[in-house]
Motif scaffolding. Structure first.
Motif, PDB file in Angstrom:
ATOM      1  N   THR A 151       3.989  -6.396  -8.569  1.00 14.45           N
ATOM      2  CA  THR A 151       2.749  -6.406  -7.805  1.00 14.45           C
ATOM      3  C   THR A 151       2.719  -7.645  -6.919  1.00 14.45           C
ATOM      4  OG1 THR A 151       0.346  -6.240  -7.975  1.00 14.45           O
ATOM      5  CG2 THR A 151       1.436  -7.641  -9.584  1.00 14.45           C
ATOM      6  N   TYR A 152       1.758  -7.693  -6.060  1.00 16.79           N
ATOM      7  CA  TYR A 152       1.520  -8.891  -5.260  1.00 16.79           C
ATOM      8  C   TYR A 152       0.343  -9.641  -5.860  1.00 16.79           C
ATOM      9  CZ  TYR A 152       5.145  -8.029  -1.958  1.00 16.79           C
ATOM     10  OH  TYR A 152       6.387  -7.893  -1.410  1.00 16.79           O
ATOM     11  N   GLU A 201      -3.429  -1.122  -8.802  1.00 16.34           N
ATOM     12  CA  GLU A 201      -3.552  -0.386  -7.543  1.00 16.34           C
ATOM     13  C   GLU A 201      -2.462  -0.743  -6.534  1.00 16.34           C
ATOM     14  OE1 GLU A 201      -5.685   2.087  -6.760  1.00 16.34           O
ATOM     15  OE2 GLU A 201      -6.429   1.991  -8.812  1.00 16.34           O
ATOM     16  N   CYS A 202      -1.948  -1.951  -6.609  1.00 17.06           N
ATOM     17  CA  CYS A 202      -0.942  -2.423  -5.649  1.00 17.06           C
ATOM     18  C   CYS A 202       0.314  -1.560  -5.721  1.00 17.06           C
ATOM     19  CB  CYS A 202      -0.601  -3.888  -5.949  1.00 17.06           C
ATOM     20  SG  CYS A 202       0.624  -4.602  -4.843  1.00 17.06           S
ATOM     21  N   ILE A 203       0.793  -1.143  -4.560  1.00 13.57           N
ATOM     22  CA  ILE A 203       1.994  -0.296  -4.512  1.00 13.57           C
ATOM     23  C   ILE A 203       3.212  -1.047  -3.968  1.00 13.57           C
ATOM     24  CG2 ILE A 203       0.706   1.862  -4.382  1.00 13.57           C
ATOM     25  CD1 ILE A 203       1.341   1.835  -1.309  1.00 13.57           C
ATOM     26  N   ASP A 204       3.105  -2.364  -3.899  1.00 12.03           N
ATOM     27  CA  ASP A 204       4.230  -3.202  -3.470  1.00 12.03           C
ATOM     28  C   ASP A 204       4.727  -2.858  -2.070  1.00 12.03           C
ATOM     29  OD1 ASP A 204       4.080  -4.109  -6.141  1.00 12.03           O
ATOM     30  OD2 ASP A 204       5.513  -2.569  -6.760  1.00 12.03           O
ATOM     31  N   CYS A 205       3.816  -2.566  -1.189  1.00  7.46           N
ATOM     32  CA  CYS A 205       4.213  -2.145   0.155  1.00  7.46           C
ATOM     33  C   CYS A 205       4.652  -3.316   1.041  1.00  7.46           C
ATOM     34  CB  CYS A 205       3.081  -1.379   0.828  1.00  7.46           C
ATOM     35  SG  CYS A 205       1.663  -2.398   1.269  1.00  7.46           S
ATOM     36  N   THR A 206       4.315  -4.533   0.666  1.00  5.29           N
ATOM     37  CA  THR A 206       4.678  -5.779   1.362  1.00  5.29           C
ATOM     38  C   THR A 206       3.880  -6.047   2.639  1.00  5.29           C
ATOM     39  OG1 THR A 206       6.494  -5.036   2.795  1.00  5.29           O
ATOM     40  CG2 THR A 206       7.070  -5.584   0.520  1.00  5.29           C
ATOM     41  N   LEU A 207       2.954  -5.181   3.009  1.00  7.36           N
ATOM     42  CA  LEU A 207       2.246  -5.347   4.279  1.00  7.36           C
ATOM     43  C   LEU A 207       1.315  -6.555   4.298  1.00  7.36           C
ATOM     44  CD1 LEU A 207       1.373  -1.631   5.073  1.00  7.36           C
ATOM     45  CD2 LEU A 207       3.154  -3.041   6.093  1.00  7.36           C
ATOM     46  N   CYS A 208       0.721  -6.882   3.176  1.00  4.24           N
ATOM     47  CA  CYS A 208      -0.275  -7.950   3.139  1.00  4.24           C
ATOM     48  C   CYS A 208       0.327  -9.346   3.241  1.00  4.24           C
ATOM     49  CB  CYS A 208      -1.122  -7.857   1.868  1.00  4.24           C
ATOM     50  SG  CYS A 208      -0.190  -8.021   0.323  1.00  4.24           S
ATOM     51  N   GLU A 209       1.455  -9.553   2.639  1.00  2.00           N
ATOM     52  CA  GLU A 209       2.037 -10.897   2.541  1.00  2.00           C
ATOM     53  C   GLU A 209       2.184 -11.605   3.890  1.00  2.00           C
ATOM     54  OE1 GLU A 209       5.652 -13.051   0.135  1.00  2.00           O
ATOM     55  OE2 GLU A 209       5.965 -11.013   0.866  1.00  2.00           O
TER      56      GLU A 209
END
Length: 107
Positions: free
Chosen positions: A2-3, A39-47
């Motif tokens: 997760t993030y 809920e986090c899907i590890d999409c990396t968009l937020c980082e």
């Protein structure tokens, strides 16, 4: 995996990250954002969107910040979901470079 949001976000609460999240995993407290690990899907968009570099992949989390894994999980169960970008606090830029801000967390 997760993030995780760490203390760099405290008192800054920029919400650029919220705008790009496809699953609405961010939750908003008085002066901090957290990510719901379920809920986090590890999409990396937020980082890369975080202007204060407060978001880490669980695998890249510095050892001294491991407590934020539990803190994000705990607070995401108590705080409401945030899905739209908001203006940061008026003094957010003053807090952007302040280290070790956990003592300023408002629950």
């Amino acid at each position: 995996m997760t993030y995780v949001v760490i203390d760099s976000c405290i008192k800054c609460k920029y919400t650029d990250c919220v705008e790009v999240c496809p699953v609405d995993c961010f939750h908003e407290g008085p002066n901090f954002l957290v990510i719901d690990p379920d809920e986090c899907i590890d999409c990396t968009l937020c980082e890369p969107e975080c202007p204060v570099e407060a978001i880490y992949s669980e695998d890249d989390l510095p050892p001294e910040k491991f407590d934020f894994l539990e803190l994000n999980a705990e607070l995401s169960q108590k705080w409401p979901v945030i899905t739209e970008q908001k203006d940061p606090p008026p003094d957010a830029d003053d807090w952007a470079d302040v280290p070790d801000k956990l003592q300023y967390l408002e629950r």
